[in-house]
Write an enzyme that holds these catalytic residues in place. Structure first.
Site, mmCIF file in Angstrom:
data_model
loop_
_atom_site.group_PDB
_atom_site.id
_atom_site.type_symbol
_atom_site.label_atom_id
_atom_site.label_comp_id
_atom_site.label_asym_id
_atom_site.label_seq_id
_atom_site.Cartn_x
_atom_site.Cartn_y
_atom_site.Cartn_z
ATOM 1 N N CYS A 1 1.004 -1.153 -0.043
ATOM 2 C CA CYS A 1 -0.197 0.146 -0.075
ATOM 3 C C CYS A 1 0.685 1.286 -0.088
ATOM 4 C CB CYS A 1 -0.820 -0.002 1.204
ATOM 5 S SG CYS A 1 -1.852 1.625 1.393
ATOM 6 N N CYS B 1 -1.391 1.651 -3.312
ATOM 7 C CA CYS B 1 -2.503 2.693 -3.009
ATOM 8 C C CYS B 1 -1.949 4.041 -2.918
ATOM 9 C CB CYS B 1 -3.208 2.528 -1.740
ATOM 10 S SG CYS B 1 -3.281 0.937 -1.254
ATOM 11 N N LYS C 1 0.181 5.337 -6.108
ATOM 12 C CA LYS C 1 -0.969 5.223 -7.317
ATOM 13 C C LYS C 1 -1.494 6.627 -7.172
ATOM 14 C CE LYS C 1 -4.628 4.017 -6.255
ATOM 15 N NZ LYS C 1 -5.165 2.827 -6.077
ATOM 16 N N TYR D 1 -8.958 -3.547 -10.930
ATOM 17 C CA TYR D 1 -8.500 -2.277 -10.478
ATOM 18 C C TYR D 1 -7.362 -1.559 -11.072
ATOM 19 C CZ TYR D 1 -11.329 -2.928 -6.122
ATOM 20 O OH TYR D 1 -12.440 -3.177 -5.239
ATOM 21 N N GLU E 1 -6.906 1.843 -13.313
ATOM 22 C CA GLU E 1 -6.421 3.075 -12.797
ATOM 23 C C GLU E 1 -5.095 3.493 -13.431
ATOM 24 O OE1 GLU E 1 -7.694 2.308 -8.165
ATOM 25 O OE2 GLU E 1 -5.759 1.873 -8.435
ATOM 26 N N HIS F 1 -27.074 21.295 -0.974
ATOM 27 C CA HIS F 1 -27.184 21.886 -2.175
ATOM 28 C C HIS F 1 -26.310 23.067 -2.165
ATOM 29 C CE1 HIS F 1 -29.154 22.913 -5.701
ATOM 30 N NE2 HIS F 1 -29.274 24.113 -5.490
ATOM 31 N N GLU G 1 -26.122 15.085 -3.418
ATOM 32 C CA GLU G 1 -27.732 15.259 -3.086
ATOM 33 C C GLU G 1 -28.477 14.377 -3.747
ATOM 34 O OE1 GLU G 1 -29.665 19.293 -4.296
ATOM 35 O OE2 GLU G 1 -27.605 19.718 -5.338
HETATM 36 P P1 NDP Z 1 -8.010 -8.048 -10.322
HETATM 37 O O1 NDP Z 1 -8.291 -9.412 -9.958
HETATM 38 O O2 NDP Z 1 -8.891 -6.828 -10.082
HETATM 39 O O3 NDP Z 1 -7.780 -7.799 -12.093
HETATM 40 C C1 NDP Z 1 -7.178 -8.689 -12.726
HETATM 41 C C2 NDP Z 1 -7.565 -8.606 -14.170
HETATM 42 O O4 NDP Z 1 -6.676 -9.291 -15.159
HETATM 43 C C3 NDP Z 1 -8.833 -8.911 -14.495
HETATM 44 O O5 NDP Z 1 -9.332 -8.084 -15.521
HETATM 45 C C4 NDP Z 1 -8.498 -10.565 -15.111
HETATM 46 O O6 NDP Z 1 -9.696 -10.706 -16.020
HETATM 47 C C5 NDP Z 1 -7.380 -10.259 -15.879
HETATM 48 N N1 NDP Z 1 -6.519 -11.253 -15.769
HETATM 49 C C6 NDP Z 1 -6.395 -12.290 -15.086
HETATM 50 N N2 NDP Z 1 -5.564 -13.313 -15.394
HETATM 51 C C7 NDP Z 1 -5.341 -12.987 -16.889
HETATM 52 C C8 NDP Z 1 -4.585 -13.642 -17.721
HETATM 53 N N3 NDP Z 1 -3.913 -14.842 -17.603
HETATM 54 N N4 NDP Z 1 -4.390 -13.207 -19.005
HETATM 55 C C9 NDP Z 1 -5.233 -11.977 -19.106
HETATM 56 N N5 NDP Z 1 -5.855 -11.255 -18.415
HETATM 57 C C10 NDP Z 1 -6.051 -11.805 -16.999
HETATM 58 O O7 NDP Z 1 -6.458 -7.701 -9.995
HETATM 59 P P2 NDP Z 1 -5.494 -6.272 -10.015
HETATM 60 O O8 NDP Z 1 -4.244 -6.695 -10.314
HETATM 61 O O9 NDP Z 1 -6.242 -5.194 -10.939
HETATM 62 O O10 NDP Z 1 -5.691 -5.900 -8.691
HETATM 63 C C11 NDP Z 1 -5.488 -6.709 -7.367
HETATM 64 C C12 NDP Z 1 -6.229 -6.454 -6.094
HETATM 65 O O11 NDP Z 1 -5.747 -5.249 -5.492
HETATM 66 C C13 NDP Z 1 -7.756 -6.044 -6.488
HETATM 67 O O12 NDP Z 1 -8.537 -6.993 -6.552
HETATM 68 C C14 NDP Z 1 -7.884 -5.291 -5.463
HETATM 69 O O13 NDP Z 1 -8.556 -6.223 -4.176
HETATM 70 C C15 NDP Z 1 -6.686 -4.871 -4.976
HETATM 71 N N6 NDP Z 1 -6.767 -3.280 -5.445
HETATM 72 C C16 NDP Z 1 -7.448 -2.162 -5.022
HETATM 73 C C17 NDP Z 1 -7.487 -0.795 -5.221
HETATM 74 C C18 NDP Z 1 -8.383 -0.096 -4.935
HETATM 75 O O14 NDP Z 1 -8.929 -0.112 -3.844
HETATM 76 N N7 NDP Z 1 -8.549 1.090 -5.443
HETATM 77 C C19 NDP Z 1 -6.503 -0.521 -6.327
HETATM 78 C C20 NDP Z 1 -5.600 -1.518 -6.844
HETATM 79 C C21 NDP Z 1 -5.838 -2.651 -6.408
HETATM 80 P P3 NDP Z 1 -10.887 -11.488 -15.800
HETATM 81 O O15 NDP Z 1 -11.790 -10.395 -15.213
HETATM 82 O O16 NDP Z 1 -11.274 -12.115 -16.990
HETATM 83 O O17 NDP Z 1 -10.627 -12.507 -14.753
#
Ligand code: NDP
Length: 452
Positions: A43, A48, A51, A178, A182, A435, A440
């Site tokens: 984080c 976080c 980022k 995410y 982002e 407002h 709102e």
């Molecule tokens: P996520 O699990 O959110 O997303 C992973 C993405 O990668 C999905 O779109 C997934 O597709 C895709 N994917 C997975 N495997 C493959 C593959 N083999 N080939 C191609 N695409 C693939 O993970 P992130 O890495 O974005 O983030 C990890 C975690 O970190 C989040 O789940 C969240 O909990 C946390 N986080 C929170 C944030 C916040 O609160 N603002 C910011 C950043 C991270 P599919 O959908 O098809 O599975």
């Protein structure tokens, strides 16, 4: 048996540091903590915090354009990545020092080295030192996962994004979660020509469909080339950059390819399996509601358990563990109704059930409003905000709230309180509007846009 310490924490991230501090400062425990990298964890050091600072940096071109529309004589200038990176690094060092200060203040003994578990009551440091502990807490977090495609070594992960030697001219972001979404927004805002490939039909799987569509449309309208149903087959080095050969038959060239395709728990090589600690399919440490593993003296919190991978969740899990084991206050952390925000542009804030998930449980009413907020409308922008409440038709309880727009993360934090308390739609309606604000709309939506 006398132990060297009451608690040994492996991992100095959000969950580990909170557990160590509460156990030591409020539980009177003798606590040691090992961290092999920088104190603060994902984080603070590579997630976080940096980022969000990058999100802020990426917002300025739009703000400058808006300022001009409001009558200010300002000109967009060039973004100096090197200067920003140095300031970012200085801020992370300040935060890291603050974390160290917190631990020192609580009397936690810190070991800046890797630790592995030797038996149910002992850890071995990379220095060779062996430390016995009544309890061991695994809080080692997670790391980016990159699928095994040809040329994968040409890609970077979110870890490297904060240390890039220079900003690329053309970037490809792979993934639709995410992190991918982002960073697509950040890169675009910083002036990088940005393309995003996502293998599924719509980015941000798992969020409310209408909200996902709203974010995706806005990102594309801003100029991010989002290609859904598209994945990378292989990456190849070219004289001018990196060629991405994709499943849609295209071959495009980029200067940077960022893989944000999920994360995996950091559980390998810790000696856990040999002790009988169960690991799941992705290497997650399997724990019960008390964050306890199959070995009673070993607990685990945070991303290494792959429950809900968010910093505030790791903090609560770490706190609950310390309360339970060291303060005599048995505490389970409830993983329901956790609000979160995706810092895309526009931002998405969400708590509770999506329309789709709620409908699967029973009859619902959906209240939604989309509108152009006055601040950006005045500046001539077309951006639309989405405010949405999903209501249980029988109990009238608000089951979910989804906000897309500026400050959605801030708004959803507050909406999470009444929703967590079980507020009904009528409770929202009874609340007088503030407002003129965007929020709102949450208390002025009278008629459902959909029922059933
Ligand atoms: P996520 O699990 O959110 O997303 C992973 C993405 O990668 C999905 O779109 C997934 O597709 C895709 N994917 C997975 N495997 C493959 C593959 N083999 N080939 C191609 N695409 C693939 O993970 P992130 O890495 O974005 O983030 C990890 C975690 O970190 C989040 O789940 C969240 O909990 C946390 N986080 C929170 C944030 C916040 O609160 N603002 C910011 C950043 C991270 P599919 O959908 O098809 O599975």
């Amino acid at each position: 048996m006398a132990f060297d310490v009451d608690l040994f924490v492996i991992g100095g991230g959000s969950g580990g540091v909170r557990a160590a501090r509460i156990a030591a400062a409020e539980g009177g425990a003798r606590v040691a903590l090992a961290e092999e990298s920088r104190m603060g964890g994902t984080c603070v050091i590579r997630g976080c915090v940096p980022k969000k600072l990058m999100v802020f940096a990426s917002d300025f071109p739009t703000q400058i354009a808006d300022a001009r529309a409001y009558g200010w004589d300002v000109q967009p200038g060039a973004f100096d990545w090197t200067r920003f990176r140095a300031a970012l690094e200085a801020e992370l060092s300040r935060l890291e020092a603050a974390y160290r200060g917190t631990l020192a203040g609580a009397g936690v003994q810190v070991h800046d080295t890797r630790a592995t578990v030797e038996d149910a009551h002992a850890v071995r440091l990379a220095t060779g030192e062996r430390i016995t502990a009544k309890h061991i807490l695994i809080a080692t977090g997670g790391r980016p996962f990159v699928p095994d495609i040809p040329g994968a070594d040409l890609a970077v992960t979110s870890n490297e994004m904060f240390h890039l030697p220079a900003l690329p001219r053309r970037a490809l972001v792979v993934g639709g979660g995410y992190i991918a979404s982002e960073f697509a927004g950040i890169l675009h805002g910083l002036g990088v020509q940005t393309t995003q490939y996502y293998r599924g039909a719509q980015i941000l799987r798992g969020f409310d469909d209408e909200a996902r569509g709203h974010v995706s449309n806005a990102m594309q309208a801003a100029g991010i080339a989002i290609h859904c149903g598209t994945d990378v087959l292989r990456l190849e080095r070219t004289p001018g950059g990196i060629r991405a050969v994709a499943t849609d038959g295209t071959e495009r060239e980029f200067d940077l390819v960022l893989y944000a395709t999920g994360r995996r728990p950091n559980s390998a090589g810790l000696g856990l399996e040999a002790l009988g600690v169960e690991l799941g399919r992705h290497g997650e440490v399997v724990v019960d509601d008390w964050s306890q593993t199959a070995v009673p003296s070993i607990h685990a919190v945070g991303d290494v358990t792959n429950r809900v991978n968010l910093t505030p969740v790791a903090i609560r899990e770490g706190h609950a563990f310390a309360d339970t084991v060291f303060r005599g206050v048995p505490t389970k952390f409830d993983h329901c109704l956790i609000a979160s925000a995706v810092f895309t542009r526009p931002e998405l804030g969400t708590v509770g059930l999506s329309e789709e998930a709620a409908r699967a449980l029973g009859p619902i009413e959906v209240y939604a409003a989309t509108f152009r907020p006055m601040q950006t409308l005045f500046a001539g922008r077309q951006d639309r905000v989405l405010m949405k409440l999903v209501v249980d038709a029988a109990s009238r309880k608000v089951l979910g709230c989804h906000i897309v727009g500026p400050g959605a993360g801030e708004m959803i934090q507050l909406a999470a309180i009444p929703i967590g308390m079980g507020a009904t739609k009528e409770d929202f309606d009874r609340t007088v509007a503030v407002h003129p604000t965007m929020a709102e709309e949450l208390v002025t939506m009278r008629k459902p846009v959909r029922t059933g």
